[in-house]
Design a protein around this motif. Structure first.
Motif, PDB file in Angstrom:
ATOM      1  N   UNK A 170       0.820  -1.210   0.000  1.00  0.00           N
ATOM      2  CA  UNK A 170       0.000   0.000   0.000  1.00  0.00           C
ATOM      3  C   UNK A 170       0.853   1.259   0.000  1.00  0.00           C
ATOM      4  N   UNK A 171       2.070   1.153   0.575  1.00  0.00           N
ATOM      5  CA  UNK A 171       2.940   2.327   0.641  1.00  0.00           C
ATOM      6  C   UNK A 171       3.332   2.768  -0.757  1.00  0.00           C
ATOM      7  N   UNK A 173       1.569   2.207  -3.462  1.00  0.00           N
ATOM      8  CA  UNK A 173       0.367   2.794  -4.054  1.00  0.00           C
ATOM      9  C   UNK A 173       0.123   4.193  -3.508  1.00  0.00           C
ATOM     10  N   UNK A 174       0.344   4.356  -2.199  1.00  0.00           N
ATOM     11  CA  UNK A 174       0.129   5.665  -1.587  1.00  0.00           C
ATOM     12  C   UNK A 174       1.047   6.706  -2.228  1.00  0.00           C
TER      13      UNK A 174
ATOM     14  N   UNK B  55      -5.440   2.406  -9.888  1.00  0.00           N
ATOM     15  CA  UNK B  55      -4.607   1.255  -9.513  1.00  0.00           C
ATOM     16  C   UNK B  55      -5.011   0.017 -10.299  1.00  0.00           C
ATOM     17  N   UNK B  84      -6.100   5.072   2.569  1.00  0.00           N
ATOM     18  CA  UNK B  84      -6.097   3.613   2.577  1.00  0.00           C
ATOM     19  C   UNK B  84      -6.640   3.069   3.881  1.00  0.00           C
ATOM     20  N   UNK B  88      -1.408   3.452   5.369  1.00  0.00           N
ATOM     21  CA  UNK B  88      -0.245   3.466   4.487  1.00  0.00           C
ATOM     22  C   UNK B  88       0.602   4.723   4.648  1.00  0.00           C
ATOM     23  N   UNK B  89       0.869   5.101   5.892  1.00  0.00           N
ATOM     24  CA  UNK B  89       1.802   6.204   6.128  1.00  0.00           C
ATOM     25  C   UNK B  89       3.214   5.681   5.974  1.00  0.00           C
ATOM     26  N   UNK B  90       4.141   6.550   5.547  1.00  0.00           N
ATOM     27  CA  UNK B  90       5.519   6.100   5.344  1.00  0.00           C
ATOM     28  C   UNK B  90       6.235   5.998   6.685  1.00  0.00           C
ATOM     29  N   UNK B 149      -2.354  14.161   4.806  1.00  0.00           N
ATOM     30  CA  UNK B 149      -1.429  13.912   3.702  1.00  0.00           C
ATOM     31  C   UNK B 149      -2.159  13.940   2.358  1.00  0.00           C
TER      32      UNK B 149
END
Lengths: 276, 372
Positions: A170-171, A173-174, B55, B84, B88-90, B149
């Motif tokens: 998901x990262x 895709x994000x 996607x 998400x 889905x944070x980095x 974000x």
């Protein structure tokens, strides 16, 4: 945790502690002892001062090790990426293909390369049939590095692959979603998140590459003596345990320094990415 | 933009291997609308979202954004952003850098970036969190950062994939209100995916009920609840007793062996139909005034009301009432004409609406979020 539990834990750990003491700590002390004594057991610094005669193999070892590690990384990273992004079935097949050579004996693999690379070997014969060559490949520095890369490549691929499969897809895709193109995603998300795999891969390839002794003898024809070969010679031929120990000790320290620099570099990069 | 339509999906079909996930799906989304795709897991709602985000390329059909076909346009070139399910944070970046990610891609000046990040943190009530580590945040806080974000890059449309699924009930309620506020304040189109019907009803301007890769009904929350199109919608949204009935003439129908006045017309006389009666619309009356009679088989205290299961001629009804009735008692029921809703027969007829195998536990199990 009560006392009884604590005691039980210690008891469970004791075999490991004893094992480490006998097979790790004691040998290290013995290496140190041999390195600073002569044949009679008297203290001496001769072993250390004599090291200056072997600067070339030391540097050559480091250089070959670095080159082999970089080549491994360049091959392994995209390969690991491709494997990690394939379908589950393809993944397991490819991982097995990477590992199969590791099941074969190390000496056998190196011998195989000898017959492949020889002047009248398999590769030159095939090339000759189609009118190219022959090329002189065996007994060159390239052959030695090739041997290292071939033998240690799986150790680079596997840790990187493992980290990549664990990474949350998901990262990626994000990042795309926020406007990043493929290159940007790899640079800013995939690579930083797989750095730990890269670092362990580098460690696992660099350390055995620097200290290897057999590959250079077989594929380098003895003209590219590495520090591993010199150490082997001290123990097997010259029977000079003391000097061999001194060489090992310095090699060990060199590797430790390299790894420390490496980890420092990794940390610094990480810290650099997080700034306000 | 024609008719204020920002996104138009035309005959979208998607299949994975042999399974059809979306079948000939068409719908449009108006600008600044809060629209919710609602359905059980596997109904295709997340797939629809991924088609809009880029996607996933549909096997056939057109995705139209502001009158332009955007099939084949990669996600990073679409003016939509996604929240998400698991945020889905980095993890390698702090809060500031996470929010700044999209802005840095746009090559904005540092001063501008700083301004927007501060503004966004204020919007999600996390002022002063710039230097925090992502892993040190609670689920609710991570959720807010994910929203910040996505909003930082000023998208035209925000796609939210079960964003509150991982939060506990109390926090979820708070975030529902907050999300709705943000949507209204910024005037952005929200496309929200959830399997939680209450969430869908309370937040949306429009609800799209989906099942089996097809749209079952599109409408305002009130309409979808009060006038479900088929047995699936009636059962999925709220509780429903769905009975096999017959339309006798306009405004008159029969079910459970009795004849009732209703408000529906336009059916052929004698047409077989599905009849929906909501549990809260059934009144308990004395036996002599009753339209139907039945035996109480179970009673559950729910706080606001009792949930009573009544056996009427072998069909188990659910009734919500504030009056306690003991198990085994014979009670009389009364149903007002406006409490009866008539639906055409569909492939879902007979599958839902009988409470003979009802149990709270099963209900909860079906609530567990599944990955699609």
């Amino acid at each position: 945790m009560n006392k009884k539990q604590a005691f039980k834990q210690k008891l469970c750990a004791s075999p490991h502690i004893v094992w480490s003491a006998i097979f790790v700590v004691v040998p290290l002390i013995m290496v140190l002892y041999y390195a600073i004594t002569d044949r009679t057991g008297a203290f001496t610094t001769d072993n250390i001062t004599r090291l200056s005669d072997y600067v070339t193999p030391f540097l050559r070892s480091l250089w070959f090790g670095i080159v082999a590690t970089i080549i491994c990384l360049i091959i392994a990273y995209p390969l690991a990426y491709i494997i990690a992004h394939s379908k589950a079935k393809v993944q397991s097949t490819m991982v097995i293909l990477v590992m199969i050579p590791m099941w074969m004996n190390f000496l056998l693999r190196t011998y195989a390369w000898m017959t492949l690379l020889e002047d009248s070997g398999v590769i030159n014969t095939i090339l000759g049939k189609i009118g190219i060559g022959p090329f002189h490949m065996i007994n060159t520095s390239g052959a030695v590095i090739l041997g290292m890369v071939y033998n240690f490549l799986p150790y680079m691929i596997l840790p990187i692959y493992t980290v990549m499969t664990k990474m949350d897809k998901n990262l990626v895709e994000a990042a795309h979603d926020l406007g990043a193109n493929k290159f940007r995603v790899i640079k800013d998300v995939v690579f930083p998140l797989t750095r730990s795999g890269v670092i362990s891969g580098i460690t696992m390839v660099f350390v055995p590459s620097v200290s290897t002794f057999y590959i250079s003898q077989k594929l380098g024809g003895g003209s590219f003596a590495l520090i591993g070969d010199i150490i082997e010679m001290q123990f097997q031929v010259s029977n000079n345990f003391n000097f061999g120990a001194a060489l090992s000790l310095v090699l060990m320290i060199l590797i430790l320094i390299c790894m420390a620099v490496m980890n420092r570099f990794g940390d610094a990069e990480k810290a650099g990415g997080v700034g306000v | 933009m024609k008719n204020n339509v920002i996104i138009d999906l035309k005959n979208i079909s998607v299949s994975f291997k042999d399974t059809k996930v979306l079948e000939n799906l068409s719908m449009y989304i108006r600008d600044k609308e809060f629209i919710t795709l609602l359905g059980p897991s596997g109904c295709g709602k997340t797939t629809t979202l991924r088609v809009i985000a880029g996607f996933l390329e549909p096997d056939s059909g057109e995705v139209i954004f502001e009158d332009k076909v955007i099939n084949g346009v990669p996600p990073h070139k679409r003016q939509v952003n996604t929240i998400f399910q698991r945020y889905a944070l980095f993890p390698h970046l702090n809060v500031y850098e996470n929010i700044a990610f999209g802005l840095r891609v746009k090559k904005m000046k540092e001063a501008e970036i700083k301004e927007i990040v501060t503004e966004m943190l204020e919007l999600v009530n996390l002022k002063g969190f710039e230097r925090r580590n992502i892993n040190a945040l609670s689920g609710g806080q991570q959720q807010r950062i994910a929203i910040a974000r996505a909003l930082a890059v000023k998208p035209r449309v925000l796609l939210l994939d079960e964003p509150l699924g991982a939060l506990d009930l109390k926090l979820r309620k708070d975030m529902q209100v907050e999300l709705k506020n943000i949507q209204q304040r910024l005037g952005i189109t929200f496309i929200y995916v959830t399997h939680d019907q209450e969430e869908a009803l309370s937040m949306s301007d429009t609800v799209v009920v989906m099942d089996g890769g097809e749209i079952q009904q599109i409408g305002r929350p009130e309409d979808v609840y009060n006038e479900p199109k088929n047995a699936f919608v009636a059962d999925f949204i709220g509780e429903s007793n769905i009975l096999d009935g017959k339309m006798l003439e306009d405004y008159k129908c029969s079910f459970s062996g009795a004849t009732f006045q209703c408000l529906d017309k336009g059916f052929a006389s004698g047409e077989q139909v599905d009849v929906v009666v909501r549990p809260e619309d059934v009144d308990i009356v004395s036996l002599d005034k009753a339209m139907l009679t039945g035996t109480v088989t179970s009673v559950t205290f729910k706080g606001v009301h009792f949930e009573i299961i009544v056996d009427i001629g072998g069909f188990k009804w659910m009734i919500q009432t504030t009056d306690y009735e003991p198990v085994g008692k014979e009670i009389g029921l009364f149903i007002e004409p406006d409490a009866i809703h008539i639906m055409k027969k569909s492939k879902y007829s007979g599958l839902y609406g009988d409470y003979s195998s009802f149990s709270d536990e099963l209900e909860h199990l079906s609530d567990i979020v599944e990955e699609e």
